[in-house]
Enzyme design. Structure first.
Site, short mmCIF file in Angstrom:
data_model
loop_
_atom_site.label_atom_id
_atom_site.label_comp_id
_atom_site.label_asym_id
_atom_site.label_seq_id
_atom_site.Cartn_x
_atom_site.Cartn_y
_atom_site.Cartn_z
N ASN A 147 5.18 4.25 9.58
CA ASN A 147 5.91 3.04 9.97
C ASN A 147 5.69 1.90 8.98
OD1 ASN A 147 5.66 3.97 13.24
ND2 ASN A 147 7.51 2.90 12.61
N SER A 148 4.66 2.03 8.15
CA SER A 148 4.30 0.95 7.23
C SER A 148 5.50 0.53 6.39
CB SER A 148 3.17 1.39 6.31
OG SER A 148 1.99 1.61 7.04
N HIS A 166 0.81 -1.22 0.00
CA HIS A 166 0.00 0.00 0.00
C HIS A 166 0.85 1.28 0.00
CE1 HIS A 166 0.39 -0.21 4.52
NE2 HIS A 166 0.48 1.09 4.37
N ASP A 218 0.06 -7.50 1.27
CA ASP A 218 0.51 -6.13 1.54
C ASP A 218 2.03 -6.04 1.58
OD1 ASP A 218 0.19 -3.43 1.85
OD2 ASP A 218 -0.12 -3.50 4.01
#
Length: 346
Positions: A197-198, A91, A121
């Protein structure tokens, strides 16, 4: 007075005294050991964690509000090979037209999208730098235990190289990815994560990556999730090789469970764990095959399935449309079903 409390010796029954000074020294020692663990991990891994900035084409209804129809975003990632391959979240980089990466030392490079997999993801990019880049060591998420230390490094809200620490709160969680697919066997941690943080690494006390940070529950505190590194390792390999992942689909969601020893011995099973079915697509191949909720899958074709990761690895494009034996434990019975996987819709 510096006496805090008396302790009774279990063997001799005599009283011993802990002074305030002794208690302080003991607490300081524990703090130092914890701090040293976190610090050593940061020193080992920090240089390989990157800040990712992307430019994407906006949807038509939003593109009209910008001069060039483009929008921006950012996230985290980590380099896992010396020649610049890096893992992040799908994402973060999905459909990105421009990607730039900033290293911990401030160097900035362009990057290209190698491939992404919205179903887990996960995505792989390659940093366009010729030098020998700092990189992480991938661990083994099957060795994770609830309660062990977990350290996250990322770039929340643009604050680069932010470190948070906590513990592994739970294993075998499930949540739905942006594509709608249920991601199984997810790691839950209380190491604080925030937007940005993703895609950053979740690490153990040895500085090995055990997960890819991916999601939080916005209304909660201390409930954060990471895709296990064993899943990430498999996905990254396929993305580097093919640029995409084509999967077959049987229409179940589940979690890893131990099998009762009596069942293992009675049926002479080669595994002691399996995949318990928690959800079933009513229109999927598993339903057509007769699979039921709470069945435990122990074999797909000729391969054992001791975990969800193992089952996912077997659901490849080669099994699409191929009738395949499925061995399950239903309460105290061993059943052999026949399932025909379909191509997973995107």
């Amino acid at each position: 007075m510096n006496r805090i409390f008396d302790l009774i010796d279990n063997e001799g029954g005599t009283a011993t005294t802990t002074t305030a000074a002794e208690r302080t020294i003991s607490d300081t020692g524990l703090l130092d050991a914890y701090s040293q663990s976190v610090t050593s991990v940061v020193n080992k891994v920090g240089a390989a964690v990157v800040n990712i900035e992307v430019r994407k084409r906006l949807p038509e209804h939003l593109a009209k509000r910008t001069p060039n129809g483009m929008g921006g975003g950012s996230g985290s990632g980590f380099i896992f090979t010396p020649d610049g391959f890096a893992l992040t979240n799908s994402h973060v980089v999905h459909e990105a037209e421009q990607i730039s990466v900033t290293l911990a030392d401030g160097q900035r490079f362009g990057a290209m999208l190698i491939g992404d997999d919205p179903d887990t993801d996960l995505a792989v990019i390659r940093v366009e730098a010729s030098e020998n880049l700092p990189h992480v060591e991938l661990g083994d998420s099957d060795e994770i235990r609830v309660g062990q230390m977990a350290i996250a490094i990322g770039n929340p809200y643009g604050f680069q190289a932010t470190v948070t620490a906590g513990v592994i709160s739970a294993m075998a969680r499930s949540f739905r990815s942006g594509s709608g697919r249920l991601i199984d066997n997810v790691i839950q941690t209380d190491a604080a994560l925030n937007p940005g943080n993703s895609g950053g690494p979740l690490l153990n006390s040895r500085g090995e990556v055990i997960g890819v940070n991916t999601a939080i529950i916005a209304a909660a505190q201390g409930i954060c999730f990471a895709v296990p590194v064993n899943t990430a390792r498999f996905v990254a390999g396929r993305l580097i090789k093919d640029g995409k992942i084509t999967r077959s689909y049987i229409g179940v969601g589940g979690q890893n469970v131990p099998l009762h020893r009596k069942l293992v011995r009675y049926f002479d099973l080669p595994v002691e764990t399996g995949v318990m079915v928690l959800e079933i697509d009513p229109n999927g191949p598993a339903t057509a095959a007769g699979l039921q909720q709470h069945d435990v899958i122990v074999q797909f074709g000729s391969h054992d399935t001791p975990s969800i990761d193992h089952l996912h690895r077997l659901l490849t494009e080669q099994t699409i449309g191929v009738p395949t034996d499925l061995v399950v434990i239903r309460r105290t019975e061993r059943l052999e079903l026949k399932v025909t996987p379909r191509s997973q819709s995107k």
